[in-house]
Scaffold this motif. Structure first.
Motif, mmCIF file in Angstrom:
data_model
loop_
_atom_site.group_PDB
_atom_site.id
_atom_site.type_symbol
_atom_site.label_atom_id
_atom_site.label_comp_id
_atom_site.label_asym_id
_atom_site.label_seq_id
_atom_site.Cartn_x
_atom_site.Cartn_y
_atom_site.Cartn_z
ATOM 1 N N SER A 10 0.798 -1.228 0.000
ATOM 2 C CA SER A 10 0.000 0.000 0.000
ATOM 3 C C SER A 10 0.828 1.274 0.000
ATOM 4 N N GLY A 11 0.268 2.277 -0.676
ATOM 5 C CA GLY A 11 0.748 3.644 -0.509
ATOM 6 C C GLY A 11 -0.102 4.302 0.558
ATOM 7 N N GLY A 12 -0.512 5.525 0.294
ATOM 8 C CA GLY A 12 -1.264 6.285 1.299
ATOM 9 C C GLY A 12 -2.772 6.147 1.138
ATOM 10 N N GLY A 38 9.022 5.285 0.298
ATOM 11 C CA GLY A 38 9.726 6.151 -0.649
ATOM 12 C C GLY A 38 9.341 7.622 -0.521
ATOM 13 N N ASP A 39 8.191 7.882 0.123
ATOM 14 C CA ASP A 39 7.743 9.284 0.326
ATOM 15 C C ASP A 39 8.342 9.892 1.593
ATOM 16 N N ASP A 40 9.035 9.077 2.378
ATOM 17 C CA ASP A 40 9.566 9.578 3.659
ATOM 18 C C ASP A 40 10.571 10.690 3.423
ATOM 19 N N CYS A 197 -2.748 -2.846 -3.516
ATOM 20 C CA CYS A 197 -3.874 -1.932 -3.280
ATOM 21 C C CYS A 197 -4.009 -0.927 -4.428
ATOM 22 N N PRO A 198 -5.162 -0.241 -4.526
ATOM 23 C CA PRO A 198 -5.321 0.776 -5.571
ATOM 24 C C PRO A 198 -4.527 2.033 -5.214
ATOM 25 N N SER A 199 -3.235 1.905 -5.347
ATOM 26 C CA SER A 199 -2.298 2.977 -5.040
ATOM 27 C C SER A 199 -1.615 3.391 -6.331
ATOM 28 N N VAL A 228 -5.687 -4.089 -7.535
ATOM 29 C CA VAL A 228 -6.916 -3.321 -7.766
ATOM 30 C C VAL A 228 -6.515 -2.059 -8.523
ATOM 31 N N SER A 229 -7.243 -1.758 -9.574
ATOM 32 C CA SER A 229 -6.881 -0.592 -10.382
ATOM 33 C C SER A 229 -7.114 0.716 -9.624
ATOM 34 N N PRO A 230 -6.108 1.604 -9.637
ATOM 35 C CA PRO A 230 -6.309 2.926 -9.052
ATOM 36 C C PRO A 230 -6.918 3.898 -10.066
ATOM 37 N N VAL A 237 -8.789 8.709 -8.961
ATOM 38 C CA VAL A 237 -9.790 9.226 -8.023
ATOM 39 C C VAL A 237 -9.227 10.483 -7.354
ATOM 40 N N LYS A 238 -7.944 10.475 -7.109
ATOM 41 C CA LYS A 238 -7.264 11.578 -6.436
ATOM 42 C C LYS A 238 -5.784 11.480 -6.794
ATOM 43 N N GLY A 239 -5.122 12.604 -6.895
ATOM 44 C CA GLY A 239 -3.671 12.561 -7.075
ATOM 45 C C GLY A 239 -3.250 12.444 -8.530
ATOM 46 N N PRO A 289 -17.639 -2.535 -8.702
ATOM 47 C CA PRO A 289 -17.565 -1.104 -8.396
ATOM 48 C C PRO A 289 -16.337 -0.904 -7.508
ATOM 49 N N THR A 290 -15.424 -0.061 -7.931
ATOM 50 C CA THR A 290 -14.172 0.059 -7.153
ATOM 51 C C THR A 290 -13.999 1.418 -6.490
ATOM 52 N N LEU A 291 -14.977 2.296 -6.653
ATOM 53 C CA LEU A 291 -14.869 3.591 -5.972
ATOM 54 C C LEU A 291 -15.315 3.417 -4.525
#
Ligand code: GDP
Length: 323
Positions: A10-12, A38-40, A197-199, A228-230, A237-239, A289-291
């Motif tokens: 997972s990411g965020g 990697g975002d640290d 995850c959808p990351s 899972v597709s992001p 969805v965001k980003g 439905p993935t949202l």
């Protein structure tokens, strides 16, 4: 041996939504959530681990749903005072959030590992599943852009993802040691599924895959790997996922994300609205439905993903089951 262990990479934000769904349908001891680090970065002398904290706050029910990041019930006295003093205020740190970074930094200086500190914070905040950094060693995502090389948070927060991305590197990854518990989980006879995850594939999942041994362990692992597709309907969805895909010369589509993961995947969950992209994909596709808007959505998608994993016939797995 019962196959009951689920490992989620997972990411965020997107990843944490599905991790929360999984945490609500699985016993805590059967879920290991592996966080991108990697975002640290070091900021104001503090060690900030954004994806670990997003996971921790989300799983603890302490996430700030209004802002979409950080902690709920937040106050901003520190930030206001820092601004008044002419300090560096482009990265917003709420007062409660700040305490996490201060205490993490203190413990790191005492020689505790990031994984130990994360476990301790999770315990104290009431998070039951294990959240594990991909490595205890520093890995820093850097982006080559039309404005030159940028550190991740410069790109993501200070410049709000505006620069055009040409290339990404995960500095330090080549000499980082994957956390041994991650490698052990991926080779465990208990392993039921690995869930990507959808990351964001480029800045959340690929840093995890870049740590030596992780990609190989996924390829060799005895359980199905499901992503899972992001991307839904060609958009994030965001980003910046879709923007980044276009800049890197890829179609912003669910199918292109599957292609990016390539033969790592046994199964792929993509949005019902993207059914037209399913044809020709090599993993077994589940449309759903993935949202994830509500808590119920998170749980439903978590079940769909586990069902997709359980439905992969052993013969379709890229690797022979170990027992
Ligand atoms: P970050 O580290 O905070 O950027 O978070 P992640 O990398 O984990 O998540 C960002 C990705 O999550 C974006 O590509 C979003 O499109 C995706 N995402 C966010 N919410 C959802 C959702 O409800 N469903 C799906 N399928 N993807 C989502």
């Amino acid at each position: 041996m019962t196959r009951d262990l689920v490992v989620a990479l997972s990411g965020g934000i997107g990843g944490a939504k599905l991790a929360l769904g999984l945490s609500r349908i699985l016993p805590a001891e059967n879920l290991l959530v592996v966080a991108n680090t990697g975002d640290d970065f070091e900021h104001l002398g503090l060690h900030v681990s954004p994806d670990i904290d997003t996971l921790m706050y989300t799983l603890a029910g302490l996430d700030n749903t209004e802002l979409g990041w950080g902690r709920r019930d937040e106050s901003w006295s520190f930030m206001e005072t820092l601004t008044a003093l002419g300090g560096e205020d482009w990265f917003r740190l709420g007062d409660r959030d700040l305490a996490v970074h201060v205490e993490r930094t203190r413990r790191l200086r005492l020689g505790q590992t990031l994984a130990e500190i994360t476990s301790e914070f999770c315990r104290r905040l009431g998070v039951h599943p294990r959240v594990l950094p991909m490595t205890d060693d520093p890995v820093r995502t850097r982006l080559h852009t039309d404005e030159g090389w940028l550190d991740f948070q410069d790109y993501f927060v200070r410049l709000q993802c505006r620069p055009t991305v040409r290339e990404l590197v995960f500095a330090g990854a080549e000499s980082a040691l994957a956390h041994p518990d991650l490698l052990e989980a991926l080779s465990s006879a208990r392993l039921r599924a690995v869930i990507i995850c959808p990351s964001n594939p480029f800045i959340s999942v690929e840093p995890i895959l870049a740590v030596p041994g992780v990609r190989q362990a996924l390829s060799a692992c005895p359980a199905p790997v499901v992503a899972v597709s992001p991307i839904i309907g060609g958009r994030a969805v965001k980003g910046p996922t879709a923007k980044m895909m276009t800049e890197l010369g890829l179609q912003p589509s669910a199918a292109a994300v599957a292609a990016r993961y390539g033969d790592l995947l046994d199964a792929y969950v993509m949005d019902v609205g993207d059914a037209g992209e399913a044809e020709g994909l090599s993993p077994i596709v589940t449309l759903a439905p993935t949202l994830m808007t509500s808590l119920a959505d998170r749980e439903v998608l978590a079940r769909v993903v586990l069902d997709a994993a359980d439905a992969v016939p052993p013969a379709r797995r890229r690797r022979a089951p170990s027992s």
